[in-house]
Design an enzyme around this catalytic site. Sequence first.
Site, PDB file in Angstrom:
ATOM      1  N   HIS A  82       0.853  -1.195   0.000  1.00 57.42           N
ATOM      2  CA  HIS A  82       0.000   0.000   0.000  1.00 57.42           C
ATOM      3  C   HIS A  82       0.884   1.239   0.000  1.00 57.42           C
ATOM      4  O   HIS A  82       1.890   1.295   0.696  1.00 57.42           O
ATOM      5  CB  HIS A  82      -0.905   0.009   1.232  1.00 57.42           C
ATOM      6  CG  HIS A  82      -2.096   0.902   1.064  1.00 57.42           C
ATOM      7  ND1 HIS A  82      -3.278   0.473   0.498  1.00 57.42           N
ATOM      8  CD2 HIS A  82      -2.286   2.201   1.359  1.00 57.42           C
ATOM      9  CE1 HIS A  82      -4.139   1.461   0.467  1.00 57.42           C
ATOM     10  NE2 HIS A  82      -3.566   2.543   0.985  1.00 57.42           N
ATOM     11  N   ASP A 161     -13.751   3.105   6.600  1.00 57.17           N
ATOM     12  CA  ASP A 161     -12.776   3.802   5.756  1.00 57.17           C
ATOM     13  C   ASP A 161     -13.424   4.282   4.457  1.00 57.17           C
ATOM     14  O   ASP A 161     -13.123   5.387   3.994  1.00 57.17           O
ATOM     15  CB  ASP A 161     -11.563   2.909   5.455  1.00 57.17           C
ATOM     16  CG  ASP A 161     -10.523   3.666   4.648  1.00 57.17           C
ATOM     17  OD1 ASP A 161     -10.084   4.737   5.112  1.00 57.17           O
ATOM     18  OD2 ASP A 161     -10.176   3.231   3.538  1.00 57.17           O
ATOM     19  N   ARG A 168     -12.698  12.801   3.700  1.00 53.22           N
ATOM     20  CA  ARG A 168     -11.367  13.425   3.843  1.00 53.22           C
ATOM     21  C   ARG A 168     -10.901  14.010   2.515  1.00 53.22           C
ATOM     22  O   ARG A 168     -10.254  15.062   2.474  1.00 53.22           O
ATOM     23  CB  ARG A 168     -10.347  12.394   4.341  1.00 53.22           C
ATOM     24  CG  ARG A 168     -10.493  12.055   5.804  1.00 53.22           C
ATOM     25  CD  ARG A 168      -9.585  10.903   6.185  1.00 53.22           C
ATOM     26  NE  ARG A 168      -8.192  11.171   5.955  1.00 53.22           N
ATOM     27  CZ  ARG A 168      -7.312  10.268   5.516  1.00 53.22           C
ATOM     28  NH1 ARG A 168      -7.676   9.025   5.270  1.00 53.22           N
ATOM     29  NH2 ARG A 168      -6.061  10.590   5.336  1.00 53.22           N
ATOM     30  N   SER A 183      -6.691   4.663   8.252  1.00 52.31           N
ATOM     31  CA  SER A 183      -7.288   4.395   6.942  1.00 52.31           C
ATOM     32  C   SER A 183      -6.565   3.225   6.270  1.00 52.31           C
ATOM     33  O   SER A 183      -7.188   2.252   5.832  1.00 52.31           O
ATOM     34  CB  SER A 183      -7.179   5.662   6.082  1.00 52.31           C
ATOM     35  OG  SER A 183      -7.353   5.369   4.722  1.00 52.31           O
ATOM     36  N   LYS A 187      -7.974  -1.090   6.205  1.00 54.08           N
ATOM     37  CA  LYS A 187      -8.164  -1.820   4.937  1.00 54.08           C
ATOM     38  C   LYS A 187      -7.256  -3.038   4.876  1.00 54.08           C
ATOM     39  O   LYS A 187      -7.661  -4.122   4.511  1.00 54.08           O
ATOM     40  CB  LYS A 187      -7.793  -0.935   3.737  1.00 54.08           C
ATOM     41  CG  LYS A 187      -8.776   0.143   3.410  1.00 54.08           C
ATOM     42  CD  LYS A 187      -8.515   0.734   2.029  1.00 54.08           C
ATOM     43  CE  LYS A 187      -7.385   1.736   1.978  1.00 54.08           C
ATOM     44  NZ  LYS A 187      -7.643   2.998   2.654  1.00 54.08           N
TER      45      LYS A 187
HETATM   46  N1  URA Z   1      -3.952   5.661   1.448  1.00 55.83           N
HETATM   47  C1  URA Z   1      -5.040   5.353   2.208  1.00 55.83           C
HETATM   48  O1  URA Z   1      -5.632   4.306   2.034  1.00 55.83           O
HETATM   49  N2  URA Z   1      -5.428   6.223   3.136  1.00 55.83           N
HETATM   50  C2  URA Z   1      -4.817   7.382   3.367  1.00 55.83           C
HETATM   51  O2  URA Z   1      -5.238   8.101   4.238  1.00 55.83           O
HETATM   52  C3  URA Z   1      -3.691   7.717   2.585  1.00 55.83           C
HETATM   53  C4  URA Z   1      -3.282   6.830   1.625  1.00 55.83           C
END
Ligand code: URA
Length: 434
Positions: A82, A161, A168, A183, A187
């Site tokens: 990620h 999220d 956001r 966040s 996930k």
């Molecule tokens: N990626 C995400 O999933 N969340 C964030 O807040 C920033 C990057």
Amino acid sequence: MNPVEIIKQKRNGIPLGREQIKYFIEGYLKGSVTDYQMSAFLMAVYFRNMNEDETFFLTEIMLESGLTLDLSHIDKPKVDKHSTGGVGDKTSIILAPLAASCGIAVPMISGRGLGHTGGTLDKLESIPGFNVNYPVKDFKRILEKAGLVMLGQTSELAPADKRIYALRDVTATVECIPLITSSIMSKKLAEGADAFVFDVKIGIGSNLPDKDESLQLAKKLISVSKKFGKKAVAVLTDMEQPLGMKIGNWLEIEECIEVMNGKMVPDLFKLNNVLAGAMLYLGGAAGSIEEGEKVALHKLSDKSAYKKFLEMVEIQNGDVNYVKDWANLKRAEFSKQITAEENGFISEMNASDFGYAAIELGCGRKKTDDKIDYLAGIILHKKTGNEIKKGDVICEIFSGKEERLGPSEKRLKGAVKISEKKPAAIPLIIDILY
Ligand code: URA
């Protein structure tokens, strides 16, 4: 409990307890906490931050808002990557099929565009028909069959999220360590992987322009992963200038297809290999990141990654013919070249400005319900350090609406600096933390 009191407590800088955070997040999902109250709460967190415990509770509660997958029946290492968010940051599109073609199962839940940074889901949806919203049973079925799946947050997986992320994006509450950590981690933990590689972007185009804050974020992502019993590596990478040569949803898919078919885009290629090496290392398929890089390089060169990508597009209902036809360039109706006004060397290509310029063209959202223009975007002709002559093209902008070109051009003119001397090269891979 009362949502207003919770917002006020956070606004006044007094740490919240687990029950208060739970009440607020659950209330938001049920509808007893409104969008405007959540926006105020997010802004209070942005200004007042959260301590270690609050960040952990927020992550845990966001995770518990949905299911946590058990993938123990899949007899492969399960590793995901990620990014903390960047401009032109498209590595997931190459990396997921590449790691899968090396024997790693990749259960990837991604996000949409966030602030000025692009999102994997919006990019994938630029492929007509591509579905990022399968229920859990299909998530598992696709993963078992193809060895990878690329989906978004759903009402079953990381629903908190999904809702908070969209808010956001349009309330200027992206750049905040506890919000980014919760966040990303809610996930990642929901999808059932054993290990994570984090690409933590550093520089003006990242979601945390302050370098020390990016370092803190990297450490926090690793420490929260470990608290939940997961292995993790954080690769700190440059985001002063956009990654690769293309920005925009379809344009970025196109660039990934080019790389998977042998085109050399040096920074994208290098970053992709290091991240793939780290995924293979964490999954036990290589003894070190460097060894993993060699295995991955082979699978990229023999087009195994591209074949796997096509398999994923097909199984997730995307139009494979549209993808295979990539060399027949798909471009938005209106375009304009941005040219240099003097001779010299490009000393800066401000990635944040490029991200906002892409949003002006229609690549991202200014309101939650804005529609994306999938063919809009920017093609770079030069990168930082390149020599340039007056009149040379720096980049080309594309949009389906002519009136969008002007505001984007204005932003880009201020984003590019030209100097007499060649600037020092910026390292792409800044550090790797375990
Ligand atoms: N990626 C995400 O999933 N969340 C964030 O807040 C920033 C990057």
